[in-house]
Design a protein around this motif. Structure first.
Motif, mmCIF file in Angstrom:
data_model
loop_
_atom_site.group_PDB
_atom_site.id
_atom_site.type_symbol
_atom_site.label_atom_id
_atom_site.label_comp_id
_atom_site.label_asym_id
_atom_site.label_seq_id
_atom_site.Cartn_x
_atom_site.Cartn_y
_atom_site.Cartn_z
ATOM 1 N N VAL A 1 4.097 5.420 -5.743
ATOM 2 C CA VAL A 1 4.011 5.369 -7.208
ATOM 3 C C VAL A 1 3.139 6.511 -7.716
ATOM 4 O O VAL A 1 3.457 7.149 -8.727
ATOM 5 N N GLN A 2 2.058 6.804 -7.018
ATOM 6 C CA GLN A 2 1.159 7.881 -7.444
ATOM 7 C C GLN A 2 1.827 9.251 -7.390
ATOM 8 O O GLN A 2 1.415 10.176 -8.076
ATOM 9 N N LYS A 3 2.878 9.382 -6.594
ATOM 10 C CA LYS A 3 3.613 10.646 -6.493
ATOM 11 C C LYS A 3 4.632 10.821 -7.619
ATOM 12 O O LYS A 3 5.180 11.904 -7.795
ATOM 13 N N CYS A 4 4.893 9.755 -8.362
ATOM 14 C CA CYS A 4 5.877 9.825 -9.446
ATOM 15 C C CYS A 4 5.341 10.664 -10.603
ATOM 16 O O CYS A 4 4.144 10.653 -10.901
ATOM 17 N N LYS A 5 6.246 11.361 -11.253
ATOM 18 C CA LYS A 5 5.877 12.207 -12.385
ATOM 19 C C LYS A 5 5.563 11.377 -13.626
ATOM 20 O O LYS A 5 4.661 11.686 -14.390
ATOM 21 N N TYR A 6 6.327 10.296 -13.809
ATOM 22 C CA TYR A 6 6.184 9.441 -14.997
ATOM 23 C C TYR A 6 5.576 8.096 -14.611
ATOM 24 O O TYR A 6 5.396 7.798 -13.439
ATOM 25 N N ASP A 7 5.281 7.286 -15.621
ATOM 26 C CA ASP A 7 4.715 5.966 -15.376
ATOM 27 C C ASP A 7 5.736 5.041 -14.728
ATOM 28 O O ASP A 7 6.943 5.158 -14.961
ATOM 29 N N VAL A 8 5.232 4.122 -13.924
ATOM 30 C CA VAL A 8 6.039 3.103 -13.262
ATOM 31 C C VAL A 8 5.444 1.767 -13.683
ATOM 32 O O VAL A 8 4.230 1.576 -13.627
ATOM 33 N N VAL B 1 0.846 -1.200 0.000
ATOM 34 C CA VAL B 1 0.000 0.000 0.000
ATOM 35 C C VAL B 1 0.879 1.247 0.000
ATOM 36 O O VAL B 1 0.649 2.187 -0.784
ATOM 37 N N ASP B 2 1.898 1.257 0.845
ATOM 38 C CA ASP B 2 2.816 2.402 0.882
ATOM 39 C C ASP B 2 3.536 2.564 -0.450
ATOM 40 O O ASP B 2 3.694 3.681 -0.958
ATOM 41 N N PHE B 3 3.983 1.447 -1.021
ATOM 42 C CA PHE B 3 4.669 1.498 -2.310
ATOM 43 C C PHE B 3 3.758 2.091 -3.384
ATOM 44 O O PHE B 3 4.159 2.995 -4.113
ATOM 45 N N LEU B 4 2.531 1.621 -3.462
ATOM 46 C CA LEU B 4 1.612 2.122 -4.492
ATOM 47 C C LEU B 4 1.240 3.583 -4.256
ATOM 48 O O LEU B 4 1.028 4.333 -5.214
ATOM 49 N N ASN B 5 1.200 4.016 -3.011
ATOM 50 C CA ASN B 5 0.986 5.444 -2.726
ATOM 51 C C ASN B 5 2.154 6.271 -3.239
ATOM 52 O O ASN B 5 1.953 7.368 -3.785
#
Length: 76
Positions: free
Chosen positions: A16-23, A10-14
């Motif tokens: 990921v949402q803060k990243c500027k580009y796709d992951v 859950v923390d990891f996916l949160n």
């Protein structure tokens, strides 16, 4: 890069949402899941529960986003 074994998903996916580009999570079959997609996140959570998938998949992202995800990834 690989996801660390003791990651809180859950923390990891949160993060990921803060990243500027796709992951992406890439499997050995060369399937790619865009982890910014909610549907792909559901699939990701199911897939990482399978040890074989966890051991043979990797996470890819742009260099600019690696610092955001650094706590969750094994850097080469």
């Amino acid at each position: 890069m690989r996801l660390k074994n003791d990651v809180n998903l859950v923390d990891f996916l949160n993060q990921v949402q803060k990243c500027k580009y796709d992951v992406y999570m890439e499997t050995v079959e060369e399937d790619k899941l865009n982890l910014k997609s909610v549907l792909s996140q559901y699939l990701f959570v199911v897939l990482v529960e399978q040890k074989d998938v966890w051991d043979h998949s990797r996470i890819t992202c742009e260099e600019a986003d690696r610092e955001i995800l650094a706590d969750y990834l094994e850097m080469p």
